[in-house]
Design a protein around this motif. Structure first.
Motif, short mmCIF file in Angstrom:
data_model
loop_
_atom_site.label_atom_id
_atom_site.label_comp_id
_atom_site.label_asym_id
_atom_site.label_seq_id
_atom_site.Cartn_x
_atom_site.Cartn_y
_atom_site.Cartn_z
N THR A 161 46.55 60.92 -61.04
CA THR A 161 47.85 61.56 -61.22
C THR A 161 48.87 60.55 -61.76
O THR A 161 49.62 60.86 -62.69
N LEU A 162 48.90 59.36 -61.19
CA LEU A 162 49.82 58.33 -61.67
C LEU A 162 49.50 57.91 -63.10
O LEU A 162 50.41 57.66 -63.90
N GLY A 163 48.21 57.83 -63.43
CA GLY A 163 47.82 57.49 -64.80
C GLY A 163 48.28 58.54 -65.79
O GLY A 163 48.81 58.21 -66.86
N GLY A 164 48.09 59.81 -65.46
CA GLY A 164 48.55 60.89 -66.35
C GLY A 164 50.05 60.90 -66.50
O GLY A 164 50.59 61.08 -67.60
N ALA A 165 50.77 60.66 -65.40
CA ALA A 165 52.23 60.63 -65.46
C ALA A 165 52.71 59.44 -66.29
O ALA A 165 53.67 59.56 -67.07
N GLU A 166 52.03 58.31 -66.17
CA GLU A 166 52.43 57.12 -66.93
C GLU A 166 52.19 57.33 -68.42
O GLU A 166 53.02 56.94 -69.24
N VAL A 167 51.08 57.94 -68.78
CA VAL A 167 50.81 58.21 -70.19
C VAL A 167 51.84 59.20 -70.75
O VAL A 167 52.35 59.02 -71.86
N LEU A 168 52.17 60.24 -69.97
CA LEU A 168 53.20 61.18 -70.42
C LEU A 168 54.55 60.49 -70.57
O LEU A 168 55.31 60.77 -71.50
N ILE A 174 47.76 50.82 -69.41
CA ILE A 174 47.95 50.94 -67.97
C ILE A 174 47.55 52.33 -67.48
O ILE A 174 46.80 52.46 -66.51
N GLY A 175 48.03 53.38 -68.13
CA GLY A 175 47.71 54.74 -67.72
C GLY A 175 46.23 55.05 -67.85
O GLY A 175 45.64 55.73 -67.01
N MET A 176 45.64 54.54 -68.94
CA MET A 176 44.21 54.77 -69.13
C MET A 176 43.41 54.10 -68.03
O MET A 176 42.48 54.71 -67.46
N LEU A 177 43.75 52.86 -67.69
CA LEU A 177 43.02 52.16 -66.63
C LEU A 177 43.21 52.83 -65.27
O LEU A 177 42.25 52.94 -64.49
N GLN A 203 51.45 68.74 -84.74
CA GLN A 203 52.62 67.99 -84.27
C GLN A 203 52.30 67.12 -83.06
O GLN A 203 53.11 67.00 -82.15
N GLY A 204 51.13 66.53 -83.04
CA GLY A 204 50.78 65.63 -81.95
C GLY A 204 50.50 66.34 -80.64
O GLY A 204 50.77 65.79 -79.57
N LEU A 205 49.98 67.57 -80.70
CA LEU A 205 49.71 68.34 -79.49
C LEU A 205 48.74 67.61 -78.56
O LEU A 205 48.92 67.62 -77.34
N ALA A 206 47.75 66.93 -79.14
CA ALA A 206 46.78 66.21 -78.31
C ALA A 206 47.44 65.08 -77.54
O ALA A 206 47.01 64.72 -76.44
N GLY A 207 48.51 64.51 -78.09
CA GLY A 207 49.23 63.45 -77.39
C GLY A 207 49.84 63.92 -76.09
O GLY A 207 50.01 63.14 -75.16
N TYR A 208 50.20 65.20 -76.03
CA TYR A 208 50.75 65.76 -74.80
C TYR A 208 49.68 66.46 -73.95
O TYR A 208 49.78 66.51 -72.74
N LEU A 209 48.69 67.01 -74.62
CA LEU A 209 47.65 67.78 -73.91
C LEU A 209 46.75 66.87 -73.06
O LEU A 209 46.44 67.21 -71.92
N VAL A 210 46.35 65.74 -73.60
CA VAL A 210 45.43 64.85 -72.89
C VAL A 210 46.04 64.31 -71.59
O VAL A 210 45.42 64.39 -70.53
N PRO A 211 47.27 63.75 -71.62
CA PRO A 211 47.83 63.30 -70.34
C PRO A 211 48.15 64.45 -69.38
O PRO A 211 48.10 64.27 -68.16
N ALA A 212 48.45 65.63 -69.93
CA ALA A 212 48.67 66.78 -69.05
C ALA A 212 47.38 67.16 -68.33
O ALA A 212 47.40 67.52 -67.15
N VAL A 213 46.25 67.05 -69.03
CA VAL A 213 44.95 67.31 -68.39
C VAL A 213 44.67 66.26 -67.32
O VAL A 213 44.17 66.58 -66.24
#
Length: 176
Positions: free
Chosen positions: A64-71, A137-140, A87-97
Motif C-alpha cells: 500500500t505504501l509503495g503504491g501510494a508513493e508511486v502515485l 523506492i515505491g517499486m522496492l 495520456q499516460g493512463l498506465a502511469g496512473y493505473l499501475v500504482p492504483a492497482v
C-alpha cells in the motif's frame, strides 16, 4: 469511621473503593492492597495485535505504501514519466492497482497469493510506466511487501522467543 463511597448499581465493591476505604482508615494493609490491584491494560492494543496477527499485515502495508508513493511521485515536477497509452493512463493505473492490492491483502487475506502476484507484477511494471517505479523506492516497497505477503502462512505456532515472552507476561499478570 470512614464514609462509604457509593458505587453504580450492579458493580459491587470495586478495588479502587476498597483501597480508598482502607487508606482512609489508616490501616497497615493499605499498601498491600494498592499493589495487589490489577493494572488495566488498554483494550485497543490486544485487539489490534490480534487483527494484525491474522493477516499478512506488514506485506500489505508495504504494498500500500509503495503504491501510494508511486502515485505521489507522478505529480513530481521532474519530467521523467514515460507516457504509455491514452495520456499516460498506465502511469496512473499501475500504482492504483498496487494500492488496491495492498488494501485487499490487508482486508481479504484469504486471497493473498493472487494479490501478492498481482502486486509484484504491478510493482515491476511501475519501473516503465511511473517515474522509474516512484524513483525506485515505491517499486522496492511493493516488491518486498508482495514477497512478504506471498511467504506469509496463517495459523503458525508461535516462535520460541515470542512464546517465552507471552508466558512471562501471563505469569506477571497472575502475580507469580
Amino acid at each position: 469511621m470512614a464514609e462509604s463511597v457509593p458505587e453504580p448499581a450492579g458493580t459491587g465493591e470495586g478495588t479502587a473503593a476498597r483501597a480508598e476505604g482502607v487508606a482512609a482508615e489508616g490501616s497497615a494493609a493499605a499498601p498491600a492492597q494498592a499493589v495487589a490491584a490489577p493494572v488495566a491494560e488498554p483494550a485497543a492494543r490486544p485487539v489490534t495485535r490480534d487483527w494484525r496477527g491474522r493477516r499478512p499485515f506488514w506485506g500489505g502495508l508495504l504494498v500500500t505504501l509503495g503504491g501510494a508513493e508511486v502515485l505521489f511521485t507522478l505529480k513530481a515536477p521532474l519530467p521523467v514519466i514515460l507516457h504509455i497509452g491514452m495520456q499516460g493512463l498506465a502511469g496512473y493505473l499501475v500504482p492504483a492497482v498496487m494500492l488496491l492490492c495492498g488494501l485487499l491483502i490487508l482486508f481479504n487475506p484469504a486471497q493473498r497469493l493472487f494479490y501478492s502476484i498481482l502486486a509484484v507484477l504491478a510493482s515491476l511494471a511501475s519501473w516503465v510506466t511511473s517515474n522509474l517505479g516512484g524513483f525506485v523506492i515505491g517499486m522496492l516497497l511493493g516488491v518486498v511487501g508482495a514477497c512478504l505477503t506471498f511467504g506469509w502462512l496463517p495459523d503458525q505456532p508461535l516462535r520460541q522467543g515470542r512464546q517465552r515472552r507471552l508466558e512471562r507476561r501471563e505469569a506477571r499478570r497472575a502475580g507469580v
